[in-house]
Scaffold this active site. Structure first.
Site, PDB file in Angstrom:
ATOM      1  N   LYS B 115       0.813  -1.124  -0.032  1.00 57.14           N
ATOM      2  CA  LYS B 115       0.098  -0.130   0.014  1.00 57.14           C
ATOM      3  C   LYS B 115       0.906   1.187  -0.146  1.00 57.14           C
ATOM      4  O   LYS B 115       1.500   1.424   0.997  1.00 57.14           O
ATOM      5  CB  LYS B 115      -0.924   0.059   1.176  1.00 57.14           C
ATOM      6  CG  LYS B 115      -1.834   1.541   1.394  1.00 57.14           C
ATOM      7  CD  LYS B 115      -2.504   1.392   2.521  1.00 57.14           C
ATOM      8  CE  LYS B 115      -3.026   2.791   2.741  1.00 57.14           C
ATOM      9  NZ  LYS B 115      -3.813   2.888   4.056  1.00 57.14           N
ATOM     10  N   GLY B 176      -8.359   9.329   8.920  1.00 59.16           N
ATOM     11  CA  GLY B 176      -8.690   9.397  10.510  1.00 59.16           C
ATOM     12  C   GLY B 176      -9.675  10.426  10.530  1.00 59.16           C
ATOM     13  O   GLY B 176     -10.145  10.675  11.799  1.00 59.16           O
ATOM     14  N   ALA B 202      -9.539   5.536   3.392  1.00 57.75           N
ATOM     15  CA  ALA B 202      -9.703   6.999   4.221  1.00 57.75           C
ATOM     16  C   ALA B 202     -10.732   7.721   4.328  1.00 57.75           C
ATOM     17  O   ALA B 202     -11.439   7.542   2.953  1.00 57.75           O
ATOM     18  CB  ALA B 202      -8.394   7.747   3.959  1.00 57.75           C
ATOM     19  N   GLY B 203     -11.400   8.037   5.208  1.00 61.45           N
ATOM     20  CA  GLY B 203     -12.399   8.806   5.160  1.00 61.45           C
ATOM     21  C   GLY B 203     -13.737   8.335   5.893  1.00 61.45           C
ATOM     22  O   GLY B 203     -14.412   8.985   6.305  1.00 61.45           O
TER      23      GLY B 203
END
Lengths: 71, 279
Positions: B115, B176, B202-203
């Site tokens: 990643k 985050g 993310a989110g």
């Protein structure tokens, strides 16, 4: 001959001349894990298969890493 | 009396249960990838992973700390439970650091999956596009299966795919933040143009965000903090699991067109009442 000054994970260590990377790992970690760790010298990864033959040199910067919790 | 024939069954259980996808030579039944960070304890982490149904988890790569106790070997713990491991390059600000971290991850963990994160700054944790693309190209050359964490920029996503990345992972919102998918039209655009899996990374803040990602056509969702920092992480992980299935089913079902005005569901014909027709 005087000891080699080597940074390992940001901490100064002293090793006898001709110390190989396997010995560095063993000294710093207490033992050599079977797997799950990797090592770089001066910003270049050194495969585990070379740890026995590669010797540290004065001024080397060694990083030993493993998997940690991450996102 | 038989009310449904096989061909007209309104819902096939298989739609929900066999929804596997392929990436980097892996066949995964779960559409969720989970991070392993910020959980209250290792036991909660393991229980949450199990409840989420995930088969692939992310880990970071950091300096070994020579502690007297030795500590837990996270990698061994996860491998023993059969999880595929996706190491990340979190915390790297340059392509050079990211490439070295990927090489160390491959050596330590025996996987070519990476990643890829190249971060612009500590405050936003947003991807740094120039370094990201450069690192992606180098890692593809080095034989890695690259999962790049990227902005929701369709042009950058296309460039990453062209560079040989095996997936693209646009953010829904900053890492985050738990803000959900801020620009669904961007994600939808990336989905529409991509020939590799699109994984929202993310989110995500709660289960409905996961459903939205799948309704937009995303292949998978990578999340961490939304589960780890929920008041009850294991329950939230189970909710994410259900939301992924619900979102996939809704996507497959095809949503109704949006309309600006109301349209009665019930026919006007045959209604009773004294009020006359509106003028």
């Amino acid at each position: 001959m005087s000891d080699l000054v080597v940074q390992v994970n940001g901490t100064t260590h002293y090793f006898a001349p001709h110390t190989d990377l396997m010995s560095v790992v063993a000294k710093v970690l207490g033992d050599v894990p079977v797997s799950g760790v990797a090592l770089a010298v001066n910003g270049a990864m050194v495969p585990r298969s070379h740890w026995n033959e590669r010797q540290v040199e004065d001024g080397d910067d060694v990083e030993i890493v493993r998997a940690v919790q991450g996102g | 009396m038989e009310t449904t024939s096989k061909s007209s069954a309104p819902f096939k259980a298989a739609d929900a249960e066999d929804d596997s996808w392929n990436v980097a030579g892996l066949t995964l039944r779960s559409r969720l990838l989970l991070g392993t960070s910020r959980y209250p304890s290792t036991q909660v982490l393991l229980d949450a992973l199990a409840a989420s149904g995930t088969e692939c988890v992310t880990v970071g790569i950091r300096r070994v700390r020579p502690t007297a106790s030795g500590g837990e070997d996270l990698y061994a713990l996860l491998r023993a439970r059969g999880y595929h491991i996706l190491p990340n390059t979190a915390g790297c600000f340059t392509a050079r650091d990211a490439v070295l971290t990927a090489e160390l991850a491959r050596e330590a963990l025996g996987t070519s999956l990476i990643k890829l994160e190249v971060i612009a700054d500590e405050d936003t944790l947003l991807p740094e596009p120039v370094g990201l693309l450069q690192a992606a190209r180098e890692l593809v050359q080095l034989g890695f299966s690259v999962f790049p964490y990227t902005n929701d920029d369709p042009d950058l996503a296309r460039a990453l795919e062209d560079a040989g990345c095996i997936a693209v992972m646009p953010l829904g919102a900053p890492i985050g933040s738990g803000l959900g998918i801020q620009r669904p039209e961007r994600i939808e655009r990336i989905v529409g143009q991509s020939h590799v899996p699109v994984i929202v990374d993310a989110g995500v803040g709660t289960a409905s965000d996961v459903a939205v990602a799948f309704e937009l056509g995303c292949t998978a969702v990578l999340l961490n903090t939304a589960v780890a920092r929920a008041r009850r992480p294991v329950a939230m992980a189970a909710a994410m699991n259900l939301a992924a299935r619900a979102g996939r089913l809704a996507f497959g079902a095809g949503r109704m067109p949006r309309r600006p005005e109301a349209q009665a569901s019930t026919s006007r014909e045959g209604r009773i009442g004294t009020a006359g027709e509106p003028a």
